[in-house]
Design a protein around this motif. Structure first.
Motif, PDB file in Angstrom:
ATOM      1  N   GLU A  78       0.828  -1.203   0.000  1.00  0.00           N
ATOM      2  CA  GLU A  78       0.000   0.000   0.000  1.00  0.00           C
ATOM      3  C   GLU A  78       0.865   1.257   0.000  1.00  0.00           C
ATOM      4  O   GLU A  78       0.567   2.234  -0.693  1.00  0.00           O
ATOM      5  CB  GLU A  78      -0.924   0.011   1.222  1.00  0.00           C
ATOM      6  N   LYS A 148     -10.543   8.231   2.629  1.00  0.00           N
ATOM      7  CA  LYS A 148     -10.278   6.832   2.967  1.00  0.00           C
ATOM      8  C   LYS A 148     -11.505   6.186   3.605  1.00  0.00           C
ATOM      9  O   LYS A 148     -11.847   5.045   3.288  1.00  0.00           O
ATOM     10  CB  LYS A 148      -9.081   6.734   3.909  1.00  0.00           C
ATOM     11  N   SER A 150     -14.515   6.860   3.090  1.00  0.00           N
ATOM     12  CA  SER A 150     -15.540   6.641   2.067  1.00  0.00           C
ATOM     13  C   SER A 150     -15.117   5.596   1.042  1.00  0.00           C
ATOM     14  O   SER A 150     -15.811   5.374   0.059  1.00  0.00           O
ATOM     15  CB  SER A 150     -15.848   7.956   1.339  1.00  0.00           C
ATOM     16  N   LYS A 151     -13.959   4.959   1.278  1.00  0.00           N
ATOM     17  CA  LYS A 151     -13.399   3.984   0.339  1.00  0.00           C
ATOM     18  C   LYS A 151     -13.227   4.610  -1.051  1.00  0.00           C
ATOM     19  O   LYS A 151     -13.530   4.000  -2.070  1.00  0.00           O
ATOM     20  CB  LYS A 151     -14.276   2.730   0.265  1.00  0.00           C
ATOM     21  N   LYS A 152     -12.765   5.859  -1.040  1.00  0.00           N
ATOM     22  CA  LYS A 152     -12.471   6.638  -2.250  1.00  0.00           C
ATOM     23  C   LYS A 152     -13.728   6.963  -3.059  1.00  0.00           C
ATOM     24  O   LYS A 152     -13.642   7.322  -4.226  1.00  0.00           O
ATOM     25  CB  LYS A 152     -11.454   5.896  -3.140  1.00  0.00           C
ATOM     26  N   ARG A 153     -14.895   6.880  -2.429  1.00  0.00           N
ATOM     27  CA  ARG A 153     -16.155   7.118  -3.145  1.00  0.00           C
ATOM     28  C   ARG A 153     -16.528   8.603  -3.196  1.00  0.00           C
ATOM     29  O   ARG A 153     -17.219   9.028  -4.104  1.00  0.00           O
ATOM     30  CB  ARG A 153     -17.275   6.331  -2.472  1.00  0.00           C
ATOM     31  N   GLU A 331     -19.765   2.483  -6.892  1.00  0.00           N
ATOM     32  CA  GLU A 331     -18.902   2.564  -5.721  1.00  0.00           C
ATOM     33  C   GLU A 331     -18.430   1.209  -5.204  1.00  0.00           C
ATOM     34  O   GLU A 331     -17.518   1.154  -4.382  1.00  0.00           O
ATOM     35  CB  GLU A 331     -19.638   3.304  -4.598  1.00  0.00           C
ATOM     36  N   GLU A 332     -19.050   0.118  -5.659  1.00  0.00           N
ATOM     37  CA  GLU A 332     -18.679  -1.198  -5.134  1.00  0.00           C
ATOM     38  C   GLU A 332     -18.595  -2.266  -6.215  1.00  0.00           C
ATOM     39  O   GLU A 332     -17.529  -2.808  -6.497  1.00  0.00           O
ATOM     40  CB  GLU A 332     -19.682  -1.617  -4.046  1.00  0.00           C
ATOM     41  N   GLU A 350     -22.118  -5.452   3.452  1.00  0.00           N
ATOM     42  CA  GLU A 350     -21.249  -4.441   4.042  1.00  0.00           C
ATOM     43  C   GLU A 350     -21.520  -3.062   3.437  1.00  0.00           C
ATOM     44  O   GLU A 350     -21.506  -2.052   4.147  1.00  0.00           O
ATOM     45  CB  GLU A 350     -19.783  -4.827   3.844  1.00  0.00           C
ATOM     46  N   TYR A 351     -21.757  -3.026   2.129  1.00  0.00           N
ATOM     47  CA  TYR A 351     -22.006  -1.739   1.479  1.00  0.00           C
ATOM     48  C   TYR A 351     -23.276  -1.090   2.035  1.00  0.00           C
ATOM     49  O   TYR A 351     -23.270   0.089   2.382  1.00  0.00           O
ATOM     50  CB  TYR A 351     -22.140  -1.918  -0.033  1.00  0.00           C
ATOM     51  N   TRP A 355     -21.860   1.016   5.191  1.00  0.00           N
ATOM     52  CA  TRP A 355     -21.504   2.246   4.475  1.00  0.00           C
ATOM     53  C   TRP A 355     -22.732   3.082   4.117  1.00  0.00           C
ATOM     54  O   TRP A 355     -22.906   4.189   4.632  1.00  0.00           O
ATOM     55  CB  TRP A 355     -20.706   1.911   3.218  1.00  0.00           C
ATOM     56  N   ARG A 360     -22.688   7.096   4.607  1.00  0.00           N
ATOM     57  CA  ARG A 360     -22.711   7.879   3.368  1.00  0.00           C
ATOM     58  C   ARG A 360     -23.696   9.041   3.491  1.00  0.00           C
ATOM     59  O   ARG A 360     -24.888   8.836   3.718  1.00  0.00           O
ATOM     60  CB  ARG A 360     -23.120   6.980   2.193  1.00  0.00           C
TER      61      ARG A 360
END
Length: 381
Positions: A78, A148, A150-153, A331-332, A350-351, A355, A360
């Protein structure tokens, strides 16, 4: 069961246990899914799974050790990936990268991976920055945290709104400028364009009439089905139910088959969770799953529900749930190749639960999360 106590499906409980056995802590699960640690512990004790493959059985301690080792390797990878745009430039940009990421990675490890001396890095730190640089550095840290999380969303608009929620009131242009400096942006995926159906469809009454405003929760629900592809099991299907007031996904179900049972299960899950006791509208398209006699009989048995239908070939009549499924894909789903149905089902769980519903923010509800919007509505009621 005590009156008012929340009920959870067996699938929900088993999934939480699966997430725990996959490495998530009780604290993380408690925070992400609004559950008490004692409740989660009770579910874990009942299931008590043993990690194994076809030929080998290993202990949970050994499994956790494997995860730790893999995590260390993943962290080094990473660091390489995140620093790619910095290591090709002057050394000060490498130092900036280390400074911006020291919250996420050990400085010693980053210096080792990026082949710079720690003494040089600390000498660089002694340079006194300007007030503007100090302020930007603080804001950049928050931008990285938000992005981060937002998982880059999140793009610039939602990051800017999230900064305001933290008391950082800067212009959108400044947010965009800092994001460009950090080299981060929202994930961009080409939109899916559905093809039109040539089958004959009988028109039904549209009660909703594109009025997506509601005065409280459990007043207007919308539902639809979308497709998710897997490598092993081919196409899988997700049926979702959204409350138009909170934009929360209040019911959903997944299956390897697209049929009335799938559509019904999503609605049944919504009813079980929300327990509506006043008249409400349930809007869907004219798909055979929603126009079937079995679906009609069930809706009629729930006396308070009025079924509304989109017009033929009018996706905008159900725009809100269509928008949710588009976000899910963007987004996923479109970012991953799921091996099988179970992998896809876990990702969707999980989404939605960790999230979309709980983290969100949505512009249509004043940049609140759906769960927060619902919680506020319940307090007023």
């Amino acid at each position: 069961m005590a009156r008012g106590q929340k009920q959870y499906t067996e699938e929900f409980k088993n999934t939480i246990v699966h997430l725990y056995n996959s490495g998530k802590s009780l604290a993380e699960l408690s925070s992400e899914y609004a559950l008490s640690k004692s409740t989660i512990s009770g579910w874990i004790k009942k299931n008590n799974p043993i990690v194994m493959d076809k030929d080998t059985t290993i202990t949970m301690a050994e499994y956790q050790a494997m995860l730790k080792k893999n995590k260390q390797l993943e962290e080094e990878i990473e660091i390489f990936k995140k620093s790619y745009g910095h290591i090709r430039k002057e050394v000060t940009t490498v130092f900036e990268f280390i400074t911006n990421n020291k919250k996420y990675h050990d400085i010693k490890l980053m210096c080792k991976v990026l082949k710079v001396s720690r003494s040089s890095y600390y000498k660089y730190l002694n340079k006194k920055p300007s007030n503007r640089e100090l302020e930007n550095a603080k804001i950049e840290k928050e931008i990285i945290n938000i992005h981060k999380a937002s998982k880059k969303r999140y793009g610039a608009v939602k990051i800017n709104e999230s900064l305001k929620a933290l008391g950082i009131n800067i212009s959108l242009k400044r947010t965009q400028r800092l994001m460009r400096k950090l080299g981060i942006k929202s994930i961009i995926i080409k939109k899916y364009r559905p093809t039109s159906s040539k089958s004959k469809i009988k028109e039904q009454e549209n009660v909703l009439k594109r009025d997506f405003n509601a005065t409280t929760i459990n007043e207007k629900w919308v539902t639809d089905i979308t497709y998710i592809h897997t490598i092993k099991d081919g196409w899988c299907y997700l049926a979702s139910v959204m409350d138009l007031y909170s934009r929360k996904i209040i019911g959903y179900a997944m299956s390897k088959s697209i049929d009335t049972t799938l559509a019904l299960q999503a609605v049944k899950n919504a009813i079980k969770l929300q327990k509506p006791n006043k008249p409400l509208i349930l809007h869907s398209d004219l798909g055979c799953q929603y126009t079937s006699s079995a679906f009609k009989e069930y809706i009629n048995s729930i006396k308070i529900i009025t079924h509304s239908f989109s017009g033929k070939g009018c996706p905008y009549d159900n725009a809100c749930i269509e928008s949710f499924h588009a976000s899910l894909k963007k987004e996923e789903v479109h970012l991953v190749n799921y091996f099988d149905y179970d992998a896809a089902r876990l990702a969707v769980f999980e989404y939605i639960e960790a999230w979309y519903n709980r983290k969100r923010i949505h512009s249509s509800i004043g940049y609140l999360t759906p769960q927060k919007c619902e919680d506020l509505a319940r307090k007023i009621a």
